[in-house]
Design a protein around this motif. Structure first.
Motif, PDB file in Angstrom:
ATOM      1  N   HIS A 280       0.827  -1.213   0.000  1.00  0.00           N
ATOM      2  CA  HIS A 280       0.000   0.000   0.000  1.00  0.00           C
ATOM      3  C   HIS A 280       0.865   1.269   0.000  1.00  0.00           C
ATOM      4  O   HIS A 280       0.516   2.270   0.628  1.00  0.00           O
ATOM      5  CB  HIS A 280      -0.938   0.008   1.206  1.00  0.00           C
ATOM      6  N   SER A 281       2.003   1.233  -0.706  1.00  0.00           N
ATOM      7  CA  SER A 281       2.974   2.338  -0.629  1.00  0.00           C
ATOM      8  C   SER A 281       3.149   3.072  -1.952  1.00  0.00           C
ATOM      9  O   SER A 281       4.173   3.717  -2.162  1.00  0.00           O
ATOM     10  CB  SER A 281       4.334   1.794  -0.158  1.00  0.00           C
ATOM     11  N   MET A 282       2.142   3.000  -2.829  1.00  0.00           N
ATOM     12  CA  MET A 282       2.289   3.604  -4.150  1.00  0.00           C
ATOM     13  C   MET A 282       2.537   5.106  -4.089  1.00  0.00           C
ATOM     14  O   MET A 282       3.323   5.645  -4.876  1.00  0.00           O
ATOM     15  CB  MET A 282       1.024   3.326  -4.974  1.00  0.00           C
ATOM     16  N   ALA A 283       1.894   5.805  -3.156  1.00  0.00           N
ATOM     17  CA  ALA A 283       2.083   7.257  -3.070  1.00  0.00           C
ATOM     18  C   ALA A 283       3.513   7.594  -2.684  1.00  0.00           C
ATOM     19  O   ALA A 283       4.110   8.544  -3.210  1.00  0.00           O
ATOM     20  CB  ALA A 283       1.100   7.858  -2.072  1.00  0.00           C
ATOM     21  N   ALA A 284       4.088   6.821  -1.747  1.00  0.00           N
ATOM     22  CA  ALA A 284       5.487   7.050  -1.353  1.00  0.00           C
ATOM     23  C   ALA A 284       6.425   6.720  -2.511  1.00  0.00           C
ATOM     24  O   ALA A 284       7.407   7.437  -2.764  1.00  0.00           O
ATOM     25  CB  ALA A 284       5.832   6.200  -0.132  1.00  0.00           C
ATOM     26  N   ILE A 285       6.137   5.651  -3.248  1.00  0.00           N
ATOM     27  CA  ILE A 285       6.986   5.234  -4.373  1.00  0.00           C
ATOM     28  C   ILE A 285       6.909   6.243  -5.516  1.00  0.00           C
ATOM     29  O   ILE A 285       7.903   6.502  -6.203  1.00  0.00           O
ATOM     30  CB  ILE A 285       6.579   3.820  -4.828  1.00  0.00           C
ATOM     31  N   ALA A 286       5.725   6.839  -5.717  1.00  0.00           N
ATOM     32  CA  ALA A 286       5.603   7.878  -6.746  1.00  0.00           C
ATOM     33  C   ALA A 286       6.524   9.056  -6.436  1.00  0.00           C
ATOM     34  O   ALA A 286       7.096   9.675  -7.341  1.00  0.00           O
ATOM     35  CB  ALA A 286       4.157   8.348  -6.846  1.00  0.00           C
ATOM     36  N   ALA A 287       6.673   9.361  -5.150  1.00  0.00           N
ATOM     37  CA  ALA A 287       7.551  10.460  -4.741  1.00  0.00           C
ATOM     38  C   ALA A 287       9.017  10.050  -4.780  1.00  0.00           C
ATOM     39  O   ALA A 287       9.881  10.830  -5.187  1.00  0.00           O
ATOM     40  CB  ALA A 287       7.167  10.923  -3.329  1.00  0.00           C
ATOM     41  N   TYR A 288       9.301   8.820  -4.376  1.00  0.00           N
ATOM     42  CA  TYR A 288      10.684   8.326  -4.310  1.00  0.00           C
ATOM     43  C   TYR A 288      10.728   6.908  -4.906  1.00  0.00           C
ATOM     44  O   TYR A 288      10.677   5.910  -4.167  1.00  0.00           O
ATOM     45  CB  TYR A 288      11.175   8.317  -2.860  1.00  0.00           C
ATOM     46  N   PRO A 289      10.792   6.780  -6.240  1.00  0.00           N
ATOM     47  CA  PRO A 289      10.749   5.462  -6.895  1.00  0.00           C
ATOM     48  C   PRO A 289      11.832   4.502  -6.409  1.00  0.00           C
ATOM     49  O   PRO A 289      11.646   3.279  -6.456  1.00  0.00           O
ATOM     50  CB  PRO A 289      10.930   5.803  -8.378  1.00  0.00           C
ATOM     51  N   GLU A 290      12.948   5.033  -5.932  1.00  0.00           N
ATOM     52  CA  GLU A 290      14.045   4.175  -5.489  1.00  0.00           C
ATOM     53  C   GLU A 290      13.701   3.353  -4.253  1.00  0.00           C
ATOM     54  O   GLU A 290      14.454   2.438  -3.878  1.00  0.00           O
ATOM     55  CB  GLU A 290      15.292   5.026  -5.206  1.00  0.00           C
ATOM     56  N   LEU A 291      12.564   3.630  -3.626  1.00  0.00           N
ATOM     57  CA  LEU A 291      12.155   2.856  -2.454  1.00  0.00           C
ATOM     58  C   LEU A 291      11.627   1.464  -2.811  1.00  0.00           C
ATOM     59  O   LEU A 291      11.516   0.605  -1.947  1.00  0.00           O
ATOM     60  CB  LEU A 291      11.070   3.610  -1.674  1.00  0.00           C
ATOM     61  N   SER A 292      11.296   1.245  -4.070  1.00  0.00           N
ATOM     62  CA  SER A 292      10.736  -0.038  -4.486  1.00  0.00           C
ATOM     63  C   SER A 292      11.798  -0.906  -5.144  1.00  0.00           C
ATOM     64  O   SER A 292      12.898  -0.445  -5.464  1.00  0.00           O
ATOM     65  CB  SER A 292       9.582   0.177  -5.462  1.00  0.00           C
ATOM     66  N   VAL A 293      11.461  -2.157  -5.389  1.00  0.00           N
ATOM     67  CA  VAL A 293      12.361  -3.071  -6.090  1.00  0.00           C
ATOM     68  C   VAL A 293      12.493  -2.683  -7.554  1.00  0.00           C
ATOM     69  O   VAL A 293      13.593  -2.671  -8.127  1.00  0.00           O
ATOM     70  CB  VAL A 293      11.842  -4.525  -5.956  1.00  0.00           C
ATOM     71  N   THR A 294      11.368  -2.308  -8.167  1.00  0.00           N
ATOM     72  CA  THR A 294      11.376  -2.017  -9.615  1.00  0.00           C
ATOM     73  C   THR A 294      11.940  -0.637  -9.942  1.00  0.00           C
ATOM     74  O   THR A 294      12.394  -0.409 -11.066  1.00  0.00           O
ATOM     75  CB  THR A 294       9.949  -2.119 -10.169  1.00  0.00           C
ATOM     76  N   LYS A 295      11.867   0.299  -8.985  1.00  0.00           N
ATOM     77  CA  LYS A 295      12.429   1.653  -9.165  1.00  0.00           C
ATOM     78  C   LYS A 295      11.908   2.320 -10.441  1.00  0.00           C
ATOM     79  O   LYS A 295      12.654   2.984 -11.177  1.00  0.00           O
ATOM     80  CB  LYS A 295      13.956   1.612  -9.173  1.00  0.00           C
ATOM     81  N   ASP A 296      10.638   2.168 -10.708  1.00  0.00           N
ATOM     82  CA  ASP A 296      10.029   2.696 -11.934  1.00  0.00           C
ATOM     83  C   ASP A 296       9.987   4.221 -11.886  1.00  0.00           C
ATOM     84  O   ASP A 296       9.270   4.802 -11.065  1.00  0.00           O
ATOM     85  CB  ASP A 296       8.619   2.134 -12.076  1.00  0.00           C
ATOM     86  N   PRO A 297      10.720   4.911 -12.777  1.00  0.00           N
ATOM     87  CA  PRO A 297      10.728   6.379 -12.749  1.00  0.00           C
ATOM     88  C   PRO A 297       9.400   6.988 -13.181  1.00  0.00           C
ATOM     89  O   PRO A 297       9.172   8.187 -12.968  1.00  0.00           O
ATOM     90  CB  PRO A 297      11.848   6.735 -13.733  1.00  0.00           C
ATOM     91  N   ASN A 298       8.522   6.184 -13.771  1.00  0.00           N
ATOM     92  CA  ASN A 298       7.225   6.682 -14.237  1.00  0.00           C
ATOM     93  C   ASN A 298       6.102   6.403 -13.230  1.00  0.00           C
ATOM     94  O   ASN A 298       4.921   6.599 -13.549  1.00  0.00           O
ATOM     95  CB  ASN A 298       6.866   6.038 -15.579  1.00  0.00           C
ATOM     96  N   ALA A 299       6.444   5.962 -12.054  1.00  0.00           N
ATOM     97  CA  ALA A 299       5.425   5.671 -11.041  1.00  0.00           C
ATOM     98  C   ALA A 299       4.652   6.928 -10.675  1.00  0.00           C
ATOM     99  O   ALA A 299       5.225   8.026 -10.563  1.00  0.00           O
ATOM    100  CB  ALA A 299       6.095   5.086  -9.796  1.00  0.00           C
ATOM    101  N   VAL A 300       3.339   6.776 -10.517  1.00  0.00           N
ATOM    102  CA  VAL A 300       2.476   7.904 -10.147  1.00  0.00           C
ATOM    103  C   VAL A 300       1.559   7.472  -9.006  1.00  0.00           C
ATOM    104  O   VAL A 300       1.369   6.281  -8.770  1.00  0.00           O
ATOM    105  CB  VAL A 300       1.616   8.395 -11.335  1.00  0.00           C
ATOM    106  N   VAL A 301       0.994   8.457  -8.323  1.00  0.00           N
ATOM    107  CA  VAL A 301      -0.020   8.172  -7.306  1.00  0.00           C
ATOM    108  C   VAL A 301      -1.238   7.600  -8.021  1.00  0.00           C
ATOM    109  O   VAL A 301      -1.738   8.181  -8.979  1.00  0.00           O
ATOM    110  CB  VAL A 301      -0.396   9.440  -6.523  1.00  0.00           C
ATOM    111  N   ASN A 302      -1.696   6.471  -7.560  1.00  0.00           N
ATOM    112  CA  ASN A 302      -2.773   5.789  -8.269  1.00  0.00           C
ATOM    113  C   ASN A 302      -4.111   6.491  -8.073  1.00  0.00           C
ATOM    114  O   ASN A 302      -4.499   6.771  -6.935  1.00  0.00           O
ATOM    115  CB  ASN A 302      -2.875   4.339  -7.798  1.00  0.00           C
ATOM    116  N   PRO A 303      -4.850   6.770  -9.154  1.00  0.00           N
ATOM    117  CA  PRO A 303      -6.125   7.477  -9.026  1.00  0.00           C
ATOM    118  C   PRO A 303      -7.324   6.575  -8.803  1.00  0.00           C
ATOM    119  O   PRO A 303      -8.469   7.033  -8.869  1.00  0.00           O
ATOM    120  CB  PRO A 303      -6.240   8.188 -10.381  1.00  0.00           C
TER     121      PRO A 303
END
Length: 638
Positions: A280-303
């Motif tokens: 449940h950390s998509m909002a944090a990952i959107a701000a700092y993609p490096e926190l996830s395994v995939t490190k997706d630079p295109n991550a966004v807060v899910n609508p």
């Protein structure tokens, strides 16, 4: 002589009957939620007027503050500006016991109303505050009005001894899926305090928004608190369009949070903050993609798109990576900063780490994660989440707080000091936690999930399950086999995926929050469904005067569909509330009292297009108009 005795016997019987009827009327007129432990009825009334004083000891500032709170609650509807005095006669007396009364404990009170005065006594200011809530409920419903009403402001003569069944009486509000303003949070806290709740669980982070300012990681709110605007059914929203601005959302500054905490403290409510990790950390990952395994630079807060597939209650697949990387030390540096700032802000002894519904599929696929697991002798991704949980626990304990999380954190080796919030009723996690001597808060789905349907699916928000108010009221939070020593209490959870507005928050909360309140405060043997319905209806009037929304779904029929031996649809109807009449039509007409009255199973012939229903009481409509097509009815066949 024989006839004379018979006459006296008849008179005695009539008098006793009238007394019993009068007693029952008085008992029902109290309408106190939650039901007090002991009520001794008297005769007559105490009348409140503009000269009434609130009497408090001069040296007790906290009691003086409670007196001011009471005066503020009474003023708008009555027009009385009650003064606070320090005499010892008449008026409304708020007193702390000089000797501790073990029977009522820390949160209990004794409220005595006579024709001359009102006395509230307690061991602590918190007990006095709860006595004040009961006092307000003894006044006519118009006391909740925001403008002056011409009412005879009387309270019945009564003696009440009251204290709670459980120490943890909570409501959780999810502000991630939809953001609610600081002022509304205060309004919601004020309302639940009226029903003697003492915990506000604040779900501050999730995939759809990060709502708390963290000064050491500013992008959490600069980016993580905003998403593209969407309306309609959550889970079916469209993906962000190219160059679409994320304008929907918001967050609470640390000053906002301090203000809300202070407001809650005045109402004897503790605030439990939740930072939901590692899933449940998509909002944090959107701000700092490096926190996830995939490190997706295109991550966004899910609508609110459909980004998962569920195969069962705990079996699912995520299409996007919304979990933190449990093998990266930078993740723990991040969490150290976040939980340290949260601990500095919130005085409550617990911090909630979430821990639920963490998808581990991306961990399984990652080479570095697998290498880490081999190095640490971690045999499964489930054990890896246990490793993560204990690292978080150490951070929380370092900040002199206690850890609590959803019951998934119990699945692996867990620090003994951690508490469990049992939400999966089908896993018996509460029983398991108590067996392992972990403290437990019971908040089971579906019983205490306030986001679920409370009426027929045709007239309620599109969610996956129902939780009608009688089911909520009847639920016993002490399941068979649990060691109650470790049960702190219970909590209702309001997830807001399908709740975008303040009126809908209220619609989903009330009256089911009344039912949970009574289960958590009142002795189990004092609960009575038919009496409770009468109390709810009195409190509907109070909510009307308060301009607070609520659901009337308890008046709507329960619809059960089967088929007969000829394959025709059979519809059986019932109600939660007694003395309702159901009218129906099969010819597309709008039903009312001039149409067929339901008395036995309805069999639909093949040419019927739809069934329409409405409930009446005392020849007036009281339930919603329900329209269901025969096609939809066929889908409900059991």
């Amino acid at each position: 002589m024989k006839n004379q005795l018979s006459f006296h016997a008849i008179v005695k019987f009539v008098v006793l009957s009238l007394l019993l009827i009068g007693s029952e009327v008085i008992a029902q007129s109290f309408n106190i939620i939650p039901e007090p432990v002991e009520i001794e009825q008297g005769s007559g009334f105490y009348t409140l007027n503009k000269s009434t004083e609130i009497i408090v000891p001069s040296e007790q500032d906290e009691v003086i503050n409670i007196a001011a709170y009471l005066a503020d609650k009474i003023r708008p509807a009555t027009g009385f500006d009650l003064s606070i005095a320090h005499s010892d006669k008449g008026g409304i007396q708020l007193k702390l016991n000089t000797k501790f009364n073990a029977k009522i404990g820390k949160e209990g009170y004794n409220l005595e109303v006579t024709q001359k005065n009102i006395r509230i006594r307690a061991n602590t200011p918190k007990g006095l505050f709860y006595g004040v809530q009961t006092l307000l409920q003894l006044l006519p419903p118009e006391i909740e009005s925001k403008s002056t009403k011409s009412v005879n402001w009387q309270l019945p003569v009564v003696n009440i001894v009251d204290y709670p069944r459980f120490e943890w009486r909570g409501i959780m509000l999810d502000v991630s899926r939809h953001f609610f303003s600081k002022d509304y949070i205060k309004k919601y806290i004020d309302q639940i305090a009226r029903y003697k709740y003492n915990i506000f669980h604040w779900h501050l982070t999730d995939d759809q928004g990060w709502r708390i300012e963290i000064k050491s990681y500013p992008k959490l709110t600069e980016i993580g608190s905003w998403r593209v605007p969407r309306t309609g059914t959550f889970g079916q929203h469209s993906e962000p369009k190219p160059n679409e601005s994320p304008t929907y959302g918001g967050f609470y500054t640390q000053d906002d949070i301090r203000e809300i905490i202070a407001y809650a403290k005045e109402r004897y409510i503790e605030i439990l903050p939740e930072i939901d990790v590692p899933g449940h950390s998509m909002a944090a990952i959107a701000a700092y993609p490096e926190l996830s395994v995939t490190k997706d630079p295109n991550a966004v807060v899910n609508p609110g798109t459909n980004f998962s597939k569920w195969f069962g209650p705990s079996d699912f697949e995520m299409f996007i990576d919304n979990s933190l990387n449990p093998t990266d030390e930078k993740v723990y540096e991040f969490l150290d900063s976040v939980f340290s700032e949260v601990a500095d802000l919130f005085p409550f002894e617990y911090i909630h780490m979430g821990g639920d519904e963490c998808y581990k599929g991306f961990w399984k696929k990652d080479i570095d994660v697998q290498a880490f697991m081999k190095k640490k002798n971690i045999h499964s991704v489930e054990e890896l989440q246990g490793y993560f949980n204990n690292r978080v626990a150490k951070i929380v304990y370092k900040n002199k707080k206690k850890l609590i999380g959803w019951d998934e954190i119990l699945e692996e080796d867990l620090s003994q000091d951690a508490a469990i919030m049992n939400w999966r009723s089908w896993h018996n996690a509460g029983i398991k936690a108590a067996e392992q001597m972990h403290f437990v808060v019971m908040s089971p789905s579906p019983f205490y999930y306030l986001d679920l349907r409370q009426g027929d699916r045709s007239v309620e928000a599109p969610v996956y399950r129902d939780s009608r108010i009688k089911k909520v009221y009847d639920y016993n939070i002490l399941p068979e086999g649990i060691d109650s020593t470790y049960v702190l209490g219970g909590q209702g959870n309001l997830w807001t995926e399908q709740i975008p507005t303040e009126p809908q928050v209220e619609y989903m909360s009330y009256p089911r929050a009344f039912a949970i309140s009574e289960s958590l405060w009142s002795p189990n043997q004092k609960k009575n469904w038919d009496n409770f319905i009468g109390k709810i209806e009195n409190h509907f009037k109070r909510l009307d005067h308060s301009q607070i929304n609520y659901a009337t779904s308890m008046y709507d029929p329960i619809i059960e569909v089967t088929k007969n031996k000829n394959g025709l649809l059979k519809v059986e109807l019932s109600t939660e509330v007694k003395d309702l009449t159901i009218y129906y039509t099969l010819d597309n007409a709008i039903p009312n009292q001039y149409h067929p009255k339901y008395s036995e199973t309805i069999v639909l012939s093949e040419d019927v297009d739809m069934l329409r229903l409405v409930t009446y009481r005392n020849n007036k409509p009281i339930g919603k108009l329900i329209t269901i097509s025969s096609e939809e009815l066929a889908k409900r066949v059991k």
